[in-house]
Design a protein around this motif. Structure first.
Motif, PDB file in Angstrom:
ATOM      1  N   GLY A 161       1.702   5.840  -1.920  1.00 32.84           N
ATOM      2  CA  GLY A 161       0.271   5.033  -1.755  1.00 32.84           C
ATOM      3  C   GLY A 161       0.284   3.588  -2.142  1.00 32.84           C
ATOM      4  O   GLY A 161       1.517   3.206  -2.378  1.00 32.84           O
ATOM      5  N   PHE A 162      -0.825   2.843  -2.322  1.00 31.25           N
ATOM      6  CA  PHE A 162      -0.846   1.730  -2.207  1.00 31.25           C
ATOM      7  C   PHE A 162      -0.442   1.235  -3.748  1.00 31.25           C
ATOM      8  O   PHE A 162      -0.039  -0.101  -3.875  1.00 31.25           O
ATOM      9  CB  PHE A 162      -2.189   0.953  -1.822  1.00 31.25           C
ATOM     10  CG  PHE A 162      -3.342   1.441  -2.903  1.00 31.25           C
ATOM     11  CD1 PHE A 162      -3.582   0.508  -4.074  1.00 31.25           C
ATOM     12  CD2 PHE A 162      -3.914   2.564  -3.146  1.00 31.25           C
ATOM     13  CE1 PHE A 162      -4.710   0.695  -4.938  1.00 31.25           C
ATOM     14  CE2 PHE A 162      -4.993   2.946  -4.219  1.00 31.25           C
ATOM     15  CZ  PHE A 162      -5.447   1.924  -5.074  1.00 31.25           C
ATOM     16  N   LEU A 163      -0.572   1.986  -4.801  1.00 36.24           N
ATOM     17  CA  LEU A 163      -0.404   1.486  -6.236  1.00 36.24           C
ATOM     18  C   LEU A 163       1.206   1.500  -6.294  1.00 36.24           C
ATOM     19  O   LEU A 163       1.940   0.558  -6.895  1.00 36.24           O
ATOM     20  CB  LEU A 163      -0.732   2.564  -7.325  1.00 36.24           C
ATOM     21  CG  LEU A 163      -2.172   2.472  -7.549  1.00 36.24           C
ATOM     22  CD1 LEU A 163      -2.629   3.583  -8.676  1.00 36.24           C
ATOM     23  CD2 LEU A 163      -2.548   0.936  -7.678  1.00 36.24           C
ATOM     24  N   ASP A 164       1.996   2.190  -5.705  1.00 33.62           N
ATOM     25  CA  ASP A 164       3.554   2.280  -5.519  1.00 33.62           C
ATOM     26  C   ASP A 164       4.061   0.998  -4.677  1.00 33.62           C
ATOM     27  O   ASP A 164       4.854   0.144  -5.250  1.00 33.62           O
ATOM     28  CB  ASP A 164       3.974   3.460  -4.835  1.00 33.62           C
ATOM     29  CG  ASP A 164       5.486   3.669  -4.982  1.00 33.62           C
ATOM     30  OD1 ASP A 164       6.095   3.335  -5.992  1.00 33.62           O
ATOM     31  OD2 ASP A 164       6.178   3.564  -3.945  1.00 33.62           O
ATOM     32  N   ALA A 165       3.259   0.679  -3.617  1.00 27.72           N
ATOM     33  CA  ALA A 165       3.436  -0.450  -2.718  1.00 27.72           C
ATOM     34  C   ALA A 165       3.382  -1.642  -3.485  1.00 27.72           C
ATOM     35  O   ALA A 165       3.986  -2.807  -3.386  1.00 27.72           O
ATOM     36  CB  ALA A 165       2.736  -0.303  -1.391  1.00 27.72           C
ATOM     37  N   MET A 166       2.392  -1.955  -4.534  1.00 28.27           N
ATOM     38  CA  MET A 166       1.865  -2.942  -5.365  1.00 28.27           C
ATOM     39  C   MET A 166       2.844  -3.125  -6.213  1.00 28.27           C
ATOM     40  O   MET A 166       3.241  -4.203  -6.864  1.00 28.27           O
ATOM     41  CB  MET A 166       0.570  -2.841  -5.878  1.00 28.27           C
ATOM     42  CG  MET A 166      -0.539  -2.910  -5.056  1.00 28.27           C
ATOM     43  SD  MET A 166      -2.037  -2.511  -5.942  1.00 28.27           S
ATOM     44  CE  MET A 166      -2.032  -3.812  -7.263  1.00 28.27           C
ATOM     45  N   GLY A 167       3.746  -2.165  -6.611  1.00 29.19           N
ATOM     46  CA  GLY A 167       4.965  -2.276  -7.764  1.00 29.19           C
ATOM     47  C   GLY A 167       4.468  -1.911  -9.125  1.00 29.19           C
ATOM     48  O   GLY A 167       4.996  -2.106 -10.019  1.00 29.19           O
ATOM     49  N   PHE A 168       3.261  -0.973  -9.082  1.00 28.31           N
ATOM     50  CA  PHE A 168       2.785  -0.406 -10.285  1.00 28.31           C
ATOM     51  C   PHE A 168       3.943   0.387 -10.889  1.00 28.31           C
ATOM     52  O   PHE A 168       4.721   1.545 -10.111  1.00 28.31           O
ATOM     53  CB  PHE A 168       1.501   0.423 -10.084  1.00 28.31           C
ATOM     54  CG  PHE A 168       0.977   0.946 -11.366  1.00 28.31           C
ATOM     55  CD1 PHE A 168       0.599   0.051 -12.462  1.00 28.31           C
ATOM     56  CD2 PHE A 168       0.953   2.448 -11.306  1.00 28.31           C
ATOM     57  CE1 PHE A 168       0.149   1.089 -13.555  1.00 28.31           C
ATOM     58  CE2 PHE A 168       0.309   2.986 -12.463  1.00 28.31           C
ATOM     59  CZ  PHE A 168       0.007   2.514 -13.405  1.00 28.31           C
ATOM     60  N   GLN A 169       4.429   0.366 -12.210  1.00 28.93           N
ATOM     61  CA  GLN A 169       5.527   0.988 -12.825  1.00 28.93           C
ATOM     62  C   GLN A 169       4.760   1.997 -13.916  1.00 28.93           C
ATOM     63  O   GLN A 169       4.188   1.506 -14.928  1.00 28.93           O
ATOM     64  CB  GLN A 169       6.486  -0.033 -13.649  1.00 28.93           C
ATOM     65  CG  GLN A 169       6.866  -1.048 -12.468  1.00 28.93           C
ATOM     66  CD  GLN A 169       7.915  -0.578 -11.680  1.00 28.93           C
ATOM     67  OE1 GLN A 169       8.825   0.421 -11.963  1.00 28.93           O
ATOM     68  NE2 GLN A 169       7.748  -0.943 -10.288  1.00 28.93           N
ATOM     69  N   ASP A 170       5.283   3.335 -13.569  1.00 26.98           N
ATOM     70  CA  ASP A 170       4.882   4.304 -14.538  1.00 26.98           C
ATOM     71  C   ASP A 170       5.799   5.277 -14.299  1.00 26.98           C
ATOM     72  O   ASP A 170       5.694   6.273 -13.348  1.00 26.98           O
ATOM     73  CB  ASP A 170       3.423   4.817 -14.251  1.00 26.98           C
ATOM     74  CG  ASP A 170       2.749   5.717 -15.383  1.00 26.98           C
ATOM     75  OD1 ASP A 170       3.673   6.097 -16.298  1.00 26.98           O
ATOM     76  OD2 ASP A 170       1.660   6.235 -15.342  1.00 26.98           O
ATOM     77  N   PHE A 171       6.893   5.522 -15.049  1.00 29.99           N
ATOM     78  CA  PHE A 171       7.814   6.318 -14.754  1.00 29.99           C
ATOM     79  C   PHE A 171       7.811   7.783 -14.690  1.00 29.99           C
ATOM     80  O   PHE A 171       7.903   8.586 -13.861  1.00 29.99           O
ATOM     81  CB  PHE A 171       9.059   6.099 -16.045  1.00 29.99           C
ATOM     82  CG  PHE A 171      10.523   6.997 -15.635  1.00 29.99           C
ATOM     83  CD1 PHE A 171      11.362   6.227 -15.121  1.00 29.99           C
ATOM     84  CD2 PHE A 171      10.558   8.003 -16.313  1.00 29.99           C
ATOM     85  CE1 PHE A 171      12.491   6.953 -14.800  1.00 29.99           C
ATOM     86  CE2 PHE A 171      11.629   8.774 -16.224  1.00 29.99           C
ATOM     87  CZ  PHE A 171      12.703   8.282 -15.304  1.00 29.99           C
ATOM     88  N   PRO A 353      11.879  -5.462 -15.812  1.00 28.92           N
ATOM     89  CA  PRO A 353      11.659  -6.587 -15.239  1.00 28.92           C
ATOM     90  C   PRO A 353      10.825  -6.530 -13.834  1.00 28.92           C
ATOM     91  O   PRO A 353      10.370  -7.739 -13.323  1.00 28.92           O
ATOM     92  CB  PRO A 353      13.173  -7.067 -14.810  1.00 28.92           C
ATOM     93  CG  PRO A 353      13.856  -5.928 -14.685  1.00 28.92           C
ATOM     94  CD  PRO A 353      13.160  -4.966 -15.658  1.00 28.92           C
ATOM     95  N   ASP A 354      10.710  -5.437 -13.183  1.00 32.81           N
ATOM     96  CA  ASP A 354       9.827  -5.217 -12.099  1.00 32.81           C
ATOM     97  C   ASP A 354       8.386  -5.144 -12.422  1.00 32.81           C
ATOM     98  O   ASP A 354       7.523  -5.204 -11.642  1.00 32.81           O
ATOM     99  CB  ASP A 354      10.359  -3.911 -11.277  1.00 32.81           C
ATOM    100  CG  ASP A 354      11.698  -4.065 -10.789  1.00 32.81           C
ATOM    101  OD1 ASP A 354      12.232  -5.236 -10.517  1.00 32.81           O
ATOM    102  OD2 ASP A 354      12.579  -3.101 -10.757  1.00 32.81           O
TER     103      ASP A 354
END
Length: 443
Positions: A161-171, A353-354
């Motif tokens: 979804g959109f959070l992944d596309a934004m680059g939200f990092q939560d392993f 770094p992402d």
């Protein structure tokens, strides 16, 4: 790469995934032990029953609909997932031999791994509303939570979804799982209100001792062990030298953060209260685990210790702060999973770094707003239709008798004391779980 090598890698990654699933599933026992240890004896059977049933309901509901909301075959948009039911067939040899992008583990293994994550998210709510929320309204909320509320925000990050596309990092889910569960728990606690007698008219915090602190400590160690599957399994693979080394690093960092969180919480509780509050020690370890969950792979062991230690400090301060606000959380779930989860998602910036501060904050706020708002709305409807809170008499006499019709410790508790909800004459309560020292300090 030969077909035999592909099949061997597929089998190994699938087996590893399933073993991590078993560890995470065992966390259900950890939650049950922790919560039953930190409530009064007259509410033990109810909270154990609740933890068992919520796990079963979560697995069934996630099978029927939740998994397909979180991982839709065809999404409507990056915000709105699709809707489908049940599971399709598993991968074939042709599927895993299809070249780049081919699956490297069983889709059924992925489902069961995600199902136990969903159950863990719901377990966070269970402890926060202990001793005063009716059993069946809670279970009805669990259906809505696992069918729709949690899978939607899970889709935003892990389903493409959109959070992944934004680059939200939560392993592995400091926000997507832990803070999400804490946000739902906060909504429930606000609607249900505090336990009777927890807070005085002048703002004093009154200790309500738990019935079995050894069981609470056992629950903490079970959760700690299960976290190796929680974080390690989120690597998703192990069948190469690099992947195996990455998994080992995740295990080391996860363990280090928990240890540092425990020690930091112990030191702070000693400094604040003049005593070492065991419940703060327990929640310090859990807060360290929650904090490192957002990024357990990239930090050094030293950085992991710092992340965990700050988590341990944050959770102590958060427990005390929520008590000042008269937000009654018998097990500290909102502080452990919510406050420490927010710290963990920000700590990603130190090693990944992402990650960017703006995106991490936006993702956190979006998940919190959705989980709190949707949970509040569903719980408000349930309260309007059938009520959420037990009566004063039921609270005084205990949920075990009224919700389950039995006692957890019938041979060891005098019936008259049990029904009155008071300790036996001449006996003083044991040390207080959760902010017991706060009451001594007159907070």
């Amino acid at each position: 790469m030969t077909e035999t090598t592909l099949e061997l890698g597929y089998a190994l990654d699938t087996f590893y995934f399933l073993m991590c699933t078993a560890l995470v599933m065992f966390m259900a026992c950890g939650f049950a032990m922790l919560e039953s240890g930190l409530v009064r004896s007259r509410n033990t059977v109810e909270i154990l029953t609740k933890n068992a049933l919520l796990y079963a309901i979560a697995c069934l509901v996630f099978l029927v609909v939740g998994y397909n909301v979180m991982y839709p075959a065809e999404a409507i948009s990056s915000v709105i997932p699709g809707l489908d039911f049940m599971l399709g067939s598993d991968n074939s040899v042709a599927d895993i031999s299809a070249g780049e992008g081919a699956p490297y583990y069983s889709s059924m293994a992925d489902f069961i791994f995600q199902a136990v994550f969903a159950a863990a998210t719901m377990s966070i709510v269970s402890g926060a509303i202990a001793e005063r929320m009716k059993l069946w309204p809670f279970l009805i909320f669990a259906v809505a939570m696992v069918a729709f509320i949690y899978p939607v925000e899970g889709y935003w990050k892990w389903g493409g979804g959109f959070l992944d596309a934004m680059g939200f990092q939560d392993f592995a889910g400091s926000v997507v799982v832990h803070m999400a569960g804490a946000a739902a728990a906060l909504a429930a606690v606000i609607l249900v209100g505090p336990r009777k007698g927890r807070y005085g008219a002048n703002g004093e915090v009154r200790a309500i001792p738990g019935a079995n602190l050894p069981i609470a400590m056992l629950g903490m160690f079970i959760l700690w062990m299960g976290w190796f599957g929680f974080n390690g399994g989120s690597m998703l693979k192990v069948a190469s030298v690099d992947d195996a080394n990455a998994v080992a690093r995740i295990f080391v960092n996860t363990n280090t953060a928990a240890a540092a969180g425990m020690v930091a919480a112990a030191l702070l509780s000693r400094a604040l209260f003049g005593k070492t509050d065991m419940t703060m020690v327990i929640n310090g370890a859990l807060a360290g685990l929650v904090a490192i969950t957002a990024e357990p792979l990239l930090p050094t062991a030293g950085l992991s210790a710092m992340v965990g230690a700050v988590g341990g400090i944050v959770v102590v301060l958060s427990v005390l702060g929520l008590d000042r606000l008269k937000i009654d959380d018998p097990v500290g779930a909102i502080s452990v999973h919510g406050t420490a989860g927010i710290w963990g998602i920000l700590a990603v910036l130190f090693s990944n770094p992402d990650a960017t501060l703006g995106v991490q904050l936006i993702g956190t706020l979006v998940v919190f707003a959705w989980m709190f708002g949707a949970s509040f709305a569903v719980l408000w409807i349930i309260r309007t239709v059938m009520g959420l809170r037990i009566s004063e008499q039921e609270e005084r006499e205990g949920m075990d008798l009224h919700e389950c019709g039995m006692l957890a410790y019938p041979e060891f508790v005098a019936a008259s004391a049990q029904e009155a909800g008071t300790p036996k004459p001449g006996k003083r309560p044991a040390a207080s779980p959760m902010a017991g020292m706060t009451a001594q300090k007159g907070a």
